[in-house]
Design a protein around this motif. Structure first.
Motif, mmCIF file in Angstrom:
data_model
loop_
_atom_site.group_PDB
_atom_site.id
_atom_site.type_symbol
_atom_site.label_atom_id
_atom_site.label_comp_id
_atom_site.label_asym_id
_atom_site.label_seq_id
_atom_site.Cartn_x
_atom_site.Cartn_y
_atom_site.Cartn_z
ATOM 1 N N LEU A 27 42.117 4.524 46.414
ATOM 2 C CA LEU A 27 42.727 3.710 47.457
ATOM 3 C C LEU A 27 43.459 4.596 48.462
ATOM 4 O O LEU A 27 43.325 4.413 49.674
ATOM 5 C CB LEU A 27 43.688 2.683 46.849
ATOM 6 C CG LEU A 27 44.412 1.782 47.849
ATOM 7 C CD1 LEU A 27 43.417 0.946 48.651
ATOM 8 C CD2 LEU A 27 45.418 0.890 47.136
ATOM 9 N N SER A 28 44.183 5.568 47.961
ATOM 10 C CA SER A 28 44.939 6.441 48.862
ATOM 11 C C SER A 28 44.004 7.218 49.785
ATOM 12 O O SER A 28 44.274 7.354 50.977
ATOM 13 C CB SER A 28 45.833 7.398 48.064
ATOM 14 O OG SER A 28 45.091 8.382 47.400
ATOM 15 N N GLN A 29 42.895 7.692 49.255
ATOM 16 C CA GLN A 29 41.936 8.435 50.076
ATOM 17 C C GLN A 29 41.299 7.543 51.133
ATOM 18 O O GLN A 29 41.163 7.939 52.290
ATOM 19 C CB GLN A 29 40.861 9.063 49.188
ATOM 20 C CG GLN A 29 41.373 10.204 48.342
ATOM 21 C CD GLN A 29 40.350 10.691 47.335
ATOM 22 O OE1 GLN A 29 39.349 10.027 47.046
ATOM 23 N NE2 GLN A 29 40.601 11.873 46.776
ATOM 24 N N GLN A 30 40.930 6.332 50.742
ATOM 25 C CA GLN A 30 40.282 5.419 51.682
ATOM 26 C C GLN A 30 41.238 4.951 52.779
ATOM 27 O O GLN A 30 40.823 4.741 53.916
ATOM 28 C CB GLN A 30 39.704 4.212 50.939
ATOM 29 C CG GLN A 30 38.526 4.584 50.056
ATOM 30 C CD GLN A 30 38.016 3.393 49.271
ATOM 31 O OE1 GLN A 30 37.900 2.300 49.796
ATOM 32 N NE2 GLN A 30 37.694 3.601 48.009
ATOM 33 N N CYS A 31 42.503 4.800 52.420
ATOM 34 C CA CYS A 31 43.506 4.338 53.391
ATOM 35 C C CYS A 31 44.054 5.470 54.250
ATOM 36 O O CYS A 31 44.605 5.229 55.324
ATOM 37 C CB CYS A 31 44.686 3.690 52.672
ATOM 38 S SG CYS A 31 44.313 2.135 51.873
ATOM 39 N N GLY A 32 43.951 6.695 53.745
ATOM 40 C CA GLY A 32 44.544 7.821 54.448
ATOM 41 C C GLY A 32 46.028 7.967 54.151
ATOM 42 O O GLY A 32 46.760 8.610 54.902
ATOM 43 N N PHE A 33 46.493 7.348 53.045
ATOM 44 C CA PHE A 33 47.878 7.463 52.611
ATOM 45 C C PHE A 33 47.908 8.403 51.407
ATOM 46 O O PHE A 33 46.926 8.542 50.691
ATOM 47 C CB PHE A 33 48.455 6.111 52.192
ATOM 48 C CG PHE A 33 48.282 5.004 53.207
ATOM 49 C CD1 PHE A 33 48.270 5.260 54.567
ATOM 50 C CD2 PHE A 33 48.132 3.696 52.798
ATOM 51 C CE1 PHE A 33 48.120 4.235 55.493
ATOM 52 C CE2 PHE A 33 47.981 2.662 53.710
ATOM 53 C CZ PHE A 33 47.967 2.934 55.062
#
Length: 79
Positions: A27-33
């Motif tokens: 999720l963090s990678q996909q969101c850029g967070f």
């Protein structure tokens, strides 16, 4: 109240993420967070901006409403 909202949002986020079988890392990678940021938000340690809620909802393919805590339940806890 603000802290309670952050905690309840974090619970709903974690629940929805797990329903979609997505790891925090993914999720963090996909969101850029950052991975750390996702963990902090899920634990309710930090409030999240509305813009970021929309990004996460898009990644999780859900409604923003699906991530927002039930206001009636939160208000009942205050009374």
């Amino acid at each position: 109240m603000k802290k309670k909202i952050a905690i309840e949002f974090g619970k709903k986020l974690a629940e929805k993420r797990k329903e979609k079988d997505i790891l925090q890392k993914d999720l963090s990678q996909q969101c850029g967070f950052s991975l750390n940021y996702i963990g902090i938000v899920e634990r309710g340690e930090k409030s999240i901006s509305l813009e970021k809620v929309f990004v996460i909802a898009a990644i999780l393919e859900c409604s923003v409403h699906d991530l927002i805590p039930d206001e009636k339940a939160l208000l009942l806890e205050i009374e």
